[in-house]
Design an enzyme around this catalytic site. Structure first.
Site, short mmCIF file in Angstrom:
data_model
loop_
_atom_site.label_atom_id
_atom_site.label_comp_id
_atom_site.label_asym_id
_atom_site.label_seq_id
_atom_site.Cartn_x
_atom_site.Cartn_y
_atom_site.Cartn_z
N CYS A 82 57.70 31.12 29.45
CA CYS A 82 57.23 30.02 30.32
C CYS A 82 57.48 28.65 29.71
O CYS A 82 57.50 27.65 30.42
CB CYS A 82 55.75 30.19 30.63
SG CYS A 82 55.39 31.79 31.34
N HIS A 114 52.80 23.98 33.50
CA HIS A 114 53.32 25.29 33.88
C HIS A 114 52.35 25.87 34.92
O HIS A 114 51.14 25.86 34.73
CB HIS A 114 53.41 26.19 32.66
CG HIS A 114 53.66 27.62 33.00
ND1 HIS A 114 54.66 28.00 33.85
CD2 HIS A 114 53.02 28.75 32.62
CE1 HIS A 114 54.63 29.31 33.98
NE2 HIS A 114 53.65 29.79 33.26
N ASN A 149 53.65 32.06 39.89
CA ASN A 149 54.15 31.80 38.54
C ASN A 149 55.60 32.29 38.44
O ASN A 149 55.85 33.50 38.48
CB ASN A 149 53.25 32.53 37.54
CG ASN A 149 53.67 32.33 36.09
OD1 ASN A 149 54.74 31.80 35.81
ND2 ASN A 149 52.83 32.76 35.17
O1 UT7 Z 1 52.70 32.41 32.54
C1 UT7 Z 1 52.19 32.76 31.28
C2 UT7 Z 1 50.82 32.33 31.13
N1 UT7 Z 1 49.96 33.12 31.97
C3 UT7 Z 1 48.75 32.69 32.20
O2 UT7 Z 1 48.42 31.60 31.77
C4 UT7 Z 1 47.80 33.58 32.94
C5 UT7 Z 1 46.44 33.45 32.32
N2 UT7 Z 1 45.43 34.31 32.89
C6 UT7 Z 1 44.93 34.17 34.13
O3 UT7 Z 1 45.40 33.35 34.89
C7 UT7 Z 1 43.73 34.97 34.52
O4 UT7 Z 1 43.17 35.56 33.37
C8 UT7 Z 1 44.02 36.08 35.58
C9 UT7 Z 1 44.34 35.42 36.91
C10 UT7 Z 1 45.18 36.92 35.12
C11 UT7 Z 1 42.79 36.95 35.75
O5 UT7 Z 1 41.69 36.17 36.16
P1 UT7 Z 1 40.28 36.31 35.46
O6 UT7 Z 1 39.35 35.45 36.16
O7 UT7 Z 1 40.50 36.10 34.00
O8 UT7 Z 1 39.93 37.78 35.82
P2 UT7 Z 1 39.64 39.00 34.84
O9 UT7 Z 1 40.91 39.48 34.24
O10 UT7 Z 1 38.50 38.63 33.94
O11 UT7 Z 1 39.14 40.05 35.86
C12 UT7 Z 1 37.94 39.89 36.57
C13 UT7 Z 1 37.80 41.06 37.50
C14 UT7 Z 1 38.05 42.41 36.84
O12 UT7 Z 1 37.17 43.35 37.41
P3 UT7 Z 1 35.91 43.90 36.57
O13 UT7 Z 1 36.52 44.50 35.35
O14 UT7 Z 1 35.09 42.68 36.29
O15 UT7 Z 1 35.30 44.87 37.51
C15 UT7 Z 1 39.47 42.72 37.24
O16 UT7 Z 1 39.73 44.12 37.27
O17 UT7 Z 1 38.77 40.94 38.56
C16 UT7 Z 1 39.51 42.16 38.63
N3 UT7 Z 1 40.86 41.86 39.07
C17 UT7 Z 1 41.18 41.79 40.36
N4 UT7 Z 1 40.46 41.94 41.48
C18 UT7 Z 1 41.09 41.80 42.66
C19 UT7 Z 1 41.96 41.61 38.33
N5 UT7 Z 1 43.02 41.38 39.13
C20 UT7 Z 1 42.55 41.50 40.39
C21 UT7 Z 1 43.16 41.36 41.65
N6 UT7 Z 1 42.40 41.52 42.76
N7 UT7 Z 1 44.47 41.07 41.80
#
Ligand code: UT7
Length: 325
Positions: free
Chosen positions: A113, A252, A282
């Site tokens: 990225c 980004h 992204n």
């Molecule tokens: O390009 C390179 C750089 N990349 C980034 O900068 C990405 C950085 N990370 C992020 O943007 C975020 O961490 C994500 C968007 C990937 C995830 O968001 P989050 O708020 O950190 O969610 P999380 O991973 O803490 O997940 C929260 C909950 C989980 O469920 P439980 O375990 O709390 O029951 C996940 O399983 O949301 C669930 N979850 C989803 N639910 C519905 C994860 N993905 C999804 C989804 N739809 N697509």
């Protein structure tokens, strides 16, 4: 020493739109979750026979036209990508060939990225030294080719697209600063485990889905909100520019929550923050040059504007830059 500036910009997005509602049909997710947790509403997907090089060529043709140069004025092609047409040789040689350029040097850089800003540094240095006159810097990604469409943690985030710039000798615009960093101790937070010499392609690697992008989103999120402002601060200092002198910032485009929280720290209002994540998701190295080219096309960013850039991604890599258009 010459001054290096951006002479022209271009971008290309494939036609096919995939909405959050489309993704609701293939993985356990909702439009509401994706919009509120990431800011993404839709993303583009390249056609089966539309490759990273093809998108790069279309973005390049627009950049060449906008720079007002002839294709044969280009003397170097650099492409930032993690989804090249082949593992090797470079996609830059393929792009050069498709543009009708032969004999000139062409190579890729792999900084995920942050790849576009890594390329800016390299191209600016090569222009300043006088070694090259017009460098085509492309950032093109077909992330759909390495997306695991059964993994809701990643498939909702990614999109395909390309951006390109011509960097050359300039009297007005200037790339004022570029700051690059990496930390290879955390590669497993965001990587493609299969296909290299550690896990060469085999029935086993395919069965274990190792040829797809894997990400620990939470850890990447934490590091991104720490490193992106840090590197931006350094880039502003090096350029001798204060945050209030910045006309526009382009982060980004990985998550709207990351983007907005950093903009807030620098006191940049919404009008200064170029955001298109809602439309394209992204696209890795391509997010910044797509946003830049689109904002220039819309007349939002104009000649003379001061623009700050910041990126974070796999490697880990992070980078910041400040330029006057
Ligand atoms: O390009 C390179 C750089 N990349 C980034 O900068 C990405 C950085 N990370 C992020 O943007 C975020 O961490 C994500 C968007 C990937 C995830 O968001 P989050 O708020 O950190 O969610 P999380 O991973 O803490 O997940 C929260 C909950 C989980 O469920 P439980 O375990 O709390 O029951 C996940 O399983 O949301 C669930 N979850 C989803 N639910 C519905 C994860 N993905 C999804 C989804 N739809 N697509």
């Amino acid at each position: 020493m010459y001054k290096a500036g951006i002479l022209g910009t271009g971008y290309y997005l494939p036609e096919k739109v995939i909405t959050n509602f489309d993704l609701e049909k293939i993985v356990d997710t909702t439009d509401e979750w994706i919009r509120t947790r990431t800011g993404i509403e839709q993303r583009r997907q390249a056609a089966k026979n539309e490759y990273t090089s093809d998108m790069g060529v279309k973005a390049s043709q627009m950049a060449i036209k906008n720079a007002g140069i002839k294709i044969e004025d280009i003397d170097l092609v650099i492409t930032a990508t993690i989804t090249g047409d082949y593992p090797w040789p470079s996609t830059s040689t393929i792009i050069a060939n498709k543009l009708g350029l032969t004999d000139i040097p062409a190579f890729d850089i792999s900084a995920a990225c942050s790849g576009f800003i890594y390329g800016l540094k390299l191209a600016a240095s090569l222009i300043k030294s006088g070694d090259y006159r017009n460098i085509l810097l492309v950032a093109s990604e077909k992330l759909s080719a390495i997306t695991d469409w059964t993994d809701r943690n990643t498939c909702v985030l990614l999109g395909d697209g390309a951006g390109a710039v011509i960097i050359g000798r300039s009297d007005n615009g200037e790339i004022l600063s570029t700051v690059l960093h990496s930390d290879g101790s955390k590669i497993d937070l965001l990587f493609q485990p299969g296909g290299g010499c550690v896990n060469p392609a085999s029935e086993e690697t395919v069965k274990n889905r190792l040829h797809y992008l894997k990400m620990n989103g939470v850890e990447i999120f934490k590091l991104a909100v720490e490193k992106m402002p840090e590197v931006l601060e350094k880039a502003l200092m090096q350029a001798d520019i204060t945050p209030d002198q910045v006309d526009f910032v382009i982060f980004h485009q990985a998550n709207i929550r990351i983007i907005n929280s950093i903009a807030k720290r620098f006191n940049w209002p919404e009008e200064k923050n170029i955001v298109n994540i809602q439309k394209y998701g992204n696209t890795s190295a391509a997010t910044i040059p797509i946003a830049l080219a689109e904002a220039i096309e819309q007349g939002r960013i104009k000649k003379g504007n001061i623009i700050a850039l910041s990126a974070f991604g796999a490697g880990l890599t992070w980078a910041g830059a400040v330029l006057r258009l």
